[in-house]
Scaffold this motif. Structure first.
Motif, mmCIF file in Angstrom:
data_model
loop_
_atom_site.group_PDB
_atom_site.id
_atom_site.type_symbol
_atom_site.label_atom_id
_atom_site.label_comp_id
_atom_site.label_asym_id
_atom_site.label_seq_id
_atom_site.Cartn_x
_atom_site.Cartn_y
_atom_site.Cartn_z
ATOM 1 N N VAL A 280 -17.180 -11.081 0.557
ATOM 2 C CA VAL A 280 -16.904 -9.661 0.188
ATOM 3 C C VAL A 280 -15.342 -9.653 0.044
ATOM 4 O O VAL A 280 -14.518 -10.325 0.834
ATOM 5 N N ILE A 281 -15.005 -8.609 -0.612
ATOM 6 C CA ILE A 281 -13.316 -8.138 -0.558
ATOM 7 C C ILE A 281 -12.887 -7.282 0.732
ATOM 8 O O ILE A 281 -13.970 -6.663 0.939
ATOM 9 N N THR A 282 -12.055 -7.830 1.357
ATOM 10 C CA THR A 282 -11.779 -6.945 2.520
ATOM 11 C C THR A 282 -10.258 -6.436 2.551
ATOM 12 O O THR A 282 -9.975 -5.431 3.315
ATOM 13 N N SER A 283 -9.428 -6.770 1.683
ATOM 14 C CA SER A 283 -8.054 -6.014 1.471
ATOM 15 C C SER A 283 -7.372 -6.477 0.080
ATOM 16 O O SER A 283 -7.715 -7.399 -0.442
ATOM 17 N N ALA A 284 -6.717 -5.462 -0.247
ATOM 18 C CA ALA A 284 -6.138 -5.592 -1.769
ATOM 19 C C ALA A 284 -4.741 -4.989 -1.775
ATOM 20 O O ALA A 284 -4.624 -3.715 -1.145
ATOM 21 N N GLU A 285 -3.821 -5.512 -2.327
ATOM 22 C CA GLU A 285 -2.490 -5.004 -2.372
ATOM 23 C C GLU A 285 -1.674 -5.352 -3.629
ATOM 24 O O GLU A 285 -1.805 -6.509 -4.032
ATOM 25 N N PHE A 286 -1.046 -4.508 -4.344
ATOM 26 C CA PHE A 286 -0.105 -4.817 -5.388
ATOM 27 C C PHE A 286 1.099 -5.443 -4.899
ATOM 28 O O PHE A 286 1.743 -5.320 -3.769
ATOM 29 N N HIS A 287 1.748 -6.259 -5.816
ATOM 30 C CA HIS A 287 2.823 -7.074 -5.535
ATOM 31 C C HIS A 287 4.026 -5.903 -5.551
ATOM 32 O O HIS A 287 3.962 -4.897 -6.501
ATOM 33 N N PRO A 288 5.132 -5.879 -4.679
ATOM 34 C CA PRO A 288 5.910 -4.922 -4.472
ATOM 35 C C PRO A 288 6.957 -4.785 -5.739
ATOM 36 O O PRO A 288 7.740 -3.628 -5.886
ATOM 37 N N ILE A 289 6.894 -6.022 -6.427
ATOM 38 C CA ILE A 289 8.217 -5.980 -7.615
ATOM 39 C C ILE A 289 7.411 -6.038 -8.739
ATOM 40 O O ILE A 289 7.455 -5.166 -9.937
ATOM 41 N N HIS A 290 6.607 -6.895 -9.104
ATOM 42 C CA HIS A 290 5.937 -7.216 -10.425
ATOM 43 C C HIS A 290 4.674 -6.244 -10.532
ATOM 44 O O HIS A 290 3.724 -6.422 -9.545
ATOM 45 N N CYS A 291 4.721 -5.271 -11.276
ATOM 46 C CA CYS A 291 3.585 -4.169 -11.612
ATOM 47 C C CYS A 291 2.405 -5.201 -12.376
ATOM 48 O O CYS A 291 1.192 -4.494 -12.038
ATOM 49 N N ASN A 292 2.323 -6.169 -12.632
ATOM 50 C CA ASN A 292 1.277 -7.205 -13.151
ATOM 51 C C ASN A 292 0.414 -7.923 -12.401
ATOM 52 O O ASN A 292 -0.501 -8.597 -12.610
ATOM 53 N N MET A 293 1.101 -8.228 -11.168
ATOM 54 C CA MET A 293 0.584 -8.795 -10.170
ATOM 55 C C MET A 293 -0.141 -8.190 -8.793
ATOM 56 O O MET A 293 0.539 -7.043 -8.376
ATOM 57 N N LEU A 294 -1.118 -8.716 -8.183
ATOM 58 C CA LEU A 294 -1.689 -8.097 -7.251
ATOM 59 C C LEU A 294 -2.437 -9.356 -6.376
ATOM 60 O O LEU A 294 -2.785 -10.439 -6.866
ATOM 61 N N ALA A 295 -2.904 -8.999 -5.000
ATOM 62 C CA ALA A 295 -3.528 -10.107 -4.290
ATOM 63 C C ALA A 295 -4.695 -9.274 -3.525
ATOM 64 O O ALA A 295 -4.588 -8.218 -3.214
ATOM 65 N N TYR A 296 -5.716 -10.153 -3.075
ATOM 66 C CA TYR A 296 -6.828 -9.452 -2.370
ATOM 67 C C TYR A 296 -7.506 -10.646 -1.622
ATOM 68 O O TYR A 296 -7.215 -11.905 -1.836
ATOM 69 N N SER A 297 -7.833 -10.340 -0.373
ATOM 70 C CA SER A 297 -8.413 -11.234 0.401
ATOM 71 C C SER A 297 -10.007 -11.303 0.588
ATOM 72 O O SER A 297 -10.321 -10.158 0.161
#
Length: 509
Positions: A280-297
């Motif tokens: 399952v997904i536990t956390s997600a966050e946008f990249h601080p500079i590039h608005c097209n990138m994000l990461a999730y754990s």
């Protein structure tokens, strides 16, 4: 990768020739400190902490659905003195100081009649948005509903300069008799007036509206609801200032701040058959500079970096960060403690910090072969995993944070302890602090060869009712009832805010 003993690191600080000296942490402030023996109400326990990008404001959320705002005061009161001292070449030394600003009720308890489900008011996450016209904007969420708040100073207007004699005023604000009617003999038969009456008429003036004082008002601008079937664990504002994401166990949705009745599902890990669900997904966050990138754990200990430009539904990731376990090291607890409870981007977006149950890991987004640094948070608890599993402590979700310069990381532990590690190349900094007015009194001595011996100096035994700490064969005690889950690092200063139950502690170095 350097994966040594307690607090090891392997270079994530940006290529410095020599690591910075360890910081000396000092107590700054505490809000809501408990008195000895005071019973803490469940609704008062802090469940979220977040600095804004400037570091001038701090927000906390609690299990009662309240959001409390604090504002920085030292920059304002020292601005003039600082300029004078700088002219005289004096060293200006100050640390962030905050004061209570305002609070408001963000969420109320609800009941989902379709699913016969109670939705508690607890604030899961708070995220600041871009400010405009002196107003503050922030997002707050509970398990199901996200709200967009605007906090602004409003001037209180009052009517003054009225020709009213207080002795003749009645309850509705009118006068019992005017100065004209009280002297009828002053009016002449032919319509003329005596001098006294003429002077009274000249003294009449229209009431004026003036602004005497101002008060803070919080207004809910948008409510984003009915978009998640599972509990929301993350929200993150985008650098474009227009969008944000919300994540639950199986999906991540993309929202426009101005549109509350529609969102776009950009990640969906729900299998066709729920029996085939493995993570399952536990956390997600946008990249601080590039608005097209994000990461999730995920609960399997992996981090996925995705690019919104690749496709509308980002089920395929652009990069996968995961550490493979050593052969023969697998146990019953392996998957449980590998689950990531939090991830954070560094300020420049180059690194991602992740927290699993036992460790902190620092990842370079350009290197997916393994973490560049691994920090052991409470390795001494590994022999007690059975006890932690039985009392459900093994499922505690600890947050993590990075300093603004990217040279240090921090996370919490049990007995109201938190740890600060240096992540610059060659750094051995590993400091243990306690959320109290004397944070260094439980300082752990780093002895990797005999880690259990340092336990007695860093744990704090607090007995509550029938509960008692677990004691191991060496006489070391573990207090699982007091835990420091939430903390945040000031974006520009070496200052940390952390929550111990209902108390907000602040430290500086």
């Amino acid at each position: 990768m350097n994966n040594g003993g307690d607090g090891s690191s392997g270079g994530g600080g940006g290529g410095l020739t020599a690591p910075p000296q360890p910081l000396e942490w000092k107590f700054s402030q505490v809000f809501g400190e408990r008195t000895a023996g005071e019973e803490v109400q469940e609704v008062d326990i802090i469940s979220a902490i977040e600095f804004d990008k400037t570091g001038d404001h701090l927000a906390t959320g609690d299990r009662g659905g309240r959001v409390v705002l604090f504002e920085r005061t030292d920059t304002k009161k020292n601005a003039g003195n600082q300029r004078e001292l700088e002219r005289m070449d004096y060293q200006v030394s100050r640390h962030p100081e905050f004061r209570y600003k305002t609070e408001f009720q963000s969420h109320e308890p609800e009941f989902d009649y379709l699913k016969s489900l109670e939705i508690e008011e607890k604030i899961n996450k708070i995220r600041w948005c871009q400010t405009a016209n002196g107003a503050l904007f922030l997002l707050s969420t509970n398990d199901k509903t996200i709200k967009f708040w605007k906090v602004q100073e409003k001037k209180i207007k009052k009517i003054c300069n009225m020709n009213i004699d207080p002795s003749r005023a009645v309850g509705n604000g009118s006068v019992a008799s005017s100065s004209i009617s009280s002297n009828p003999k002053l009016c002449l038969a032919n319509g003329g007036c005596t001098d006294k009456l003429y002077n009274n008429l000249n003294a009449l003036r229209l009431p004026t509206v003036t602004s005497h004082e101002s008060s803070l008002a919080a207004r809910c601008r948008r409510v984003y609801a009915h978009a998640h079937d599972y509990h929301i664990n993350s929200i993150s504002s985008n650098s474009d200032g227009e969008t944000f994401i919300s994540a639950d166990d199986l999906r991540i949705n993309l929202w426009n701040l101005e549109i509350s009745n529609q969102s776009f599902n950009i990640v969906d890990v729900k299998p066709t058959n729920m029996e085939e669900l493995t993570e399952v997904i536990t956390s997600a966050e946008f990249h601080p500079i590039h608005c097209n990138m994000l990461a999730y754990s995920s609960s399997k200990g992996s981090i996925r970096l995705i690019d919104l430009r690749q496709s509308a539904l980002c089920d395929s990731h652009s990069k996968l960060f995961e550490e493979h376990e050593a052969p023969g090291s697998r146990s019953f607890f392996t998957e449980i403690i590998a689950s990531l409870s939090d991830i954070k981007f560094a300020k420049d977006g180059r690194y991602i910090l992740s927290r699993d149950y036992m460790t902190l890991k620092l990842w370079d987004i350009n290197m997916d072969s393994g973490p560049v640094s691994t920090f052991q948070v409470h390795e001494y608890l590994r022999p007690k995993l059975c006890d932690l599993y039985e009392n459900d402590s093994i499922f505690d979700k600890f947050e993590c944070c990075l300093s603004g310069d990217g040279l240090r990381v921090a996370t919490g532990s049990y007995s109201n302890l938190f740890r600060v590690f240096g992540c610059a190349a060659g750094s051995t900094e590993a400091t243990t602090l306690e959320a109290s007015k004397n944070p260094m009194r439980r300082q752990a001595q780093t002895t990797p060869s005999r880690p259990s011996r340092s336990l007695s100096s860093i744990t704090r035994v607090v007995r509550r009712g029938a509960e008692s700490p677990v004691v191991d064969a060496n006489g070391n005690s573990f207090d699982f009832t007091t835990k420091l889950l939430h903390l945040a690092w000031h974006p520009t200063e070496n200052s940390i805010a952390c929550a111990a139950a209902n108390s907000l502690y602040m430290y500086y170095a």
